[in-house]
Design a protein around this motif. Structure first.
Motif, short mmCIF file in Angstrom:
data_model
loop_
_atom_site.label_atom_id
_atom_site.label_comp_id
_atom_site.label_asym_id
_atom_site.label_seq_id
_atom_site.Cartn_x
_atom_site.Cartn_y
_atom_site.Cartn_z
N VAL A 242 -3.30 5.62 -7.72
CA VAL A 242 -2.99 4.72 -6.60
C VAL A 242 -1.51 4.37 -6.62
O VAL A 242 -0.83 4.34 -5.59
CB VAL A 242 -3.84 3.43 -6.66
N ILE A 243 -0.99 4.13 -7.84
CA ILE A 243 0.42 3.74 -8.01
C ILE A 243 1.35 4.92 -7.77
O ILE A 243 2.39 4.79 -7.12
CB ILE A 243 0.65 3.16 -9.42
N ALA A 244 0.98 6.09 -8.31
CA ALA A 244 1.84 7.28 -8.19
C ALA A 244 1.03 8.50 -7.80
O ALA A 244 0.82 9.40 -8.61
CB ALA A 244 2.57 7.51 -9.51
N PRO A 245 0.55 8.55 -6.54
CA PRO A 245 -0.34 9.63 -6.12
C PRO A 245 0.28 11.02 -6.11
O PRO A 245 -0.42 12.01 -6.21
CB PRO A 245 -0.76 9.21 -4.71
N ASP B 154 -1.27 7.81 3.24
CA ASP B 154 -0.59 8.64 2.26
C ASP B 154 0.86 8.19 2.07
O ASP B 154 1.64 8.13 3.02
CB ASP B 154 -0.62 10.10 2.71
N ASP B 155 1.24 7.87 0.83
CA ASP B 155 2.57 7.34 0.52
C ASP B 155 3.68 8.28 0.97
O ASP B 155 4.67 7.86 1.58
CB ASP B 155 2.72 7.11 -0.99
N ALA B 156 3.55 9.56 0.62
CA ALA B 156 4.61 10.53 0.92
C ALA B 156 4.81 10.70 2.42
O ALA B 156 5.95 10.78 2.90
CB ALA B 156 4.27 11.87 0.27
N GLU B 157 3.71 10.73 3.16
CA GLU B 157 3.81 10.89 4.62
C GLU B 157 4.45 9.67 5.26
O GLU B 157 5.25 9.77 6.19
CB GLU B 157 2.41 11.14 5.22
N ASP C 6 0.62 -3.17 1.28
CA ASP C 6 1.68 -3.75 0.46
C ASP C 6 2.77 -2.74 0.13
O ASP C 6 3.95 -3.04 0.20
CB ASP C 6 1.07 -4.27 -0.85
N ASP C 7 2.33 -1.53 -0.26
CA ASP C 7 3.33 -0.54 -0.65
C ASP C 7 4.15 -0.09 0.56
O ASP C 7 5.32 0.27 0.43
CB ASP C 7 2.70 0.66 -1.35
N ALA D 251 8.80 -12.28 -0.51
CA ALA D 251 7.77 -13.23 -0.94
C ALA D 251 6.41 -12.91 -0.34
O ALA D 251 5.37 -13.28 -0.90
CB ALA D 251 8.19 -14.65 -0.55
N GLY D 252 6.40 -12.20 0.80
CA GLY D 252 5.14 -11.86 1.48
C GLY D 252 4.44 -10.65 0.91
O GLY D 252 3.35 -10.29 1.35
N ILE D 253 5.06 -9.99 -0.08
CA ILE D 253 4.41 -8.84 -0.74
C ILE D 253 3.36 -9.37 -1.71
O ILE D 253 3.68 -10.11 -2.63
CB ILE D 253 5.46 -7.97 -1.46
#
Length: 380
Positions: free
Chosen positions: A72-75, A231-234, A268-269, A299-301
């Motif tokens: 989840v952190i580093a897919p 998807d993080d990368a996308e 969040d990410d 602060a909102g993260i």
């Protein structure tokens, strides 16, 4: 290597490849995550992979769940995927009954069909034709946009050459209106694409053409659509394409618009990605409104780990008492993270911003915490 070892490794690799695209959804386990997974993988595919995951986790296997959590952190980190593979392999080696159960499940018609149809990126052959059709439609709109923009530029250049000193150079209203209409159509089309990878590609292609009086509105639309790509990368691809818009005249107003939009960001990410792309453009900016909004966004993260990292990035933009307060607050937050395993890394985000005496104290504390971490991977 014994034949049985080879068979186990092949099975572990097959299972890893099957669950990798949906691992974040499986780990999060919320209704919202399940809905996103159904959209991305399809209802049938999601149901099969979820069942496979439940079988893997039928007994308490903390190392396996920890490895899945790292996905989840580093897919996109290949080493993290390799760790997940090793933990699945260990589970089979320790529990022959589980290995047999998973092996039998893999041999069912549903899984065989899934393995046959699924592509390496997690999409299926079944929807690949639809994706090709969607992208073809988008390309038609994009080509129209390129052509009309080229025509407008040519007409504007010609008007400038032929204009006398009393004539104001301006873009012909009809061409300008047509360009805006096509731009809005292309942008709306890109935002509504259901496939995350395709939406990312389409948005990235249309971003360079965002201009005019509605530019801020267009960028907010892009941000909203991109922040809903799981998807993080996308997602990062789209945010990166926006970077050129954060330079030059009007960047302060645009950055303020993005800060105002941040409460609407779903993940969040995603919020952190946008924040980290904006901060380098703040530089030595002295706009108090922007600094306040930046602090509010940080602060909102919700993730405390990402919040510490966000504050550490903002510290160089701050001065005086406010800077001291943020440093102390970030240190306190890093020291009290629920996950003790990530406390050292969080503390190290703040180290560059403190004096030498404090730096030695924090490094010593970080080393002490790290030495007590059981997981070899996390400890290293």
């Amino acid at each position: 290597m014994r034949q049985q070892d080879v068979i186990l490794r092949q099975l572990a690799q097959k299972v890893t490849d099957l669950i990798e695209p949906v691992t974040p959804y499986l780990v999060i386990g919320s209704k919202k995550a399940a809905e996103e997974a159904r959209k991305k993988a399809g209802p049938e595919v999601w149901a099969v992979k979820k069942k496979l995951w439940e079988k893997l986790c039928s007994k308490e296997r903390p190392e396996l769940k920890e490895a899945a959590g790292d996905m989840v952190i580093a897919p996109s980190d290949p080493e993290v995927k390799q760790i997940l593979f090793r933990e699945i392999l260990k589970s089979f080696e320790k529990d022959p009954y589980l290995e047999k159960e998973i092996s039998s499940f893999i041999e069912t018609e549903a899984i065989k069909k899934l393995v046959t149809e699924e592509r390496p990126d997690g999409t299926s052959v079944q929807n690949s034709n639809d994706k090709a059709r969607v992208f073809e439609e988008f390309n038609e709109l994009l080509e129209k946009l390129i052509v009309i923009k080229s025509c407008v530029s040519s007409i504007s250049a010609g008007s400038a050459i032929n204009a006398d000193s009393n004539t104001r150079n301006s873009e012909p209203s009809e061409c300008g209106q047509e360009k805006e209409e096509i731009l809005e159509k292309a942008l709306d089309f890109a935002c509504q694409i259901q496939y995350g990878d395709l939406r990312s590609q389409a948005l990235s292609l249309v971003v360079p053409y965002l201009e005019g009086s509605k530019k801020g509105e267009y960028i907010k639309k892009v941000l909203y659509s991109a922040s809903n790509i799981h998807d993080d990368a996308e997602r990062a691809r789209v945010f990166a394409s926006l970077a050129p818009h954060l330079k030059g005249p009007g960047k302060g107003e645009l950055i303020e618009d993005i800060f105002d939009f941040s409460p609407h960001i779903q993940y969040d990410d995603a919020k952190f990605q946008i924040f980290s792309s904006i901060v380098p453009h703040l530089g030595n900016i002295v706009n108090e409104v922007l600094l306040v909004k930046a602090l509010e966004m940080a602060a909102g993260i919700q993730s405390e780990f990402l919040r510490v990292q966000a504050f550490s990035m903002l510290i160089p933009c701050l001065k005086g008492q406010r800077k001291k307060e943020i440093i102390e607050g970030a240190l306190q937050l890093a020291s009290s993270l629920k996950d003790k395993n990530v406390r050292p890394q969080a503390l190290l985000f703040i180290v560059p911003h403190v004096g030498e005496a404090r730096k030695k104290e924090i490094l010593g504390k970080s080393f002490e915490i790290a030495s007590g971490i059981k997981s070899e991977y996390r400890r290293s």
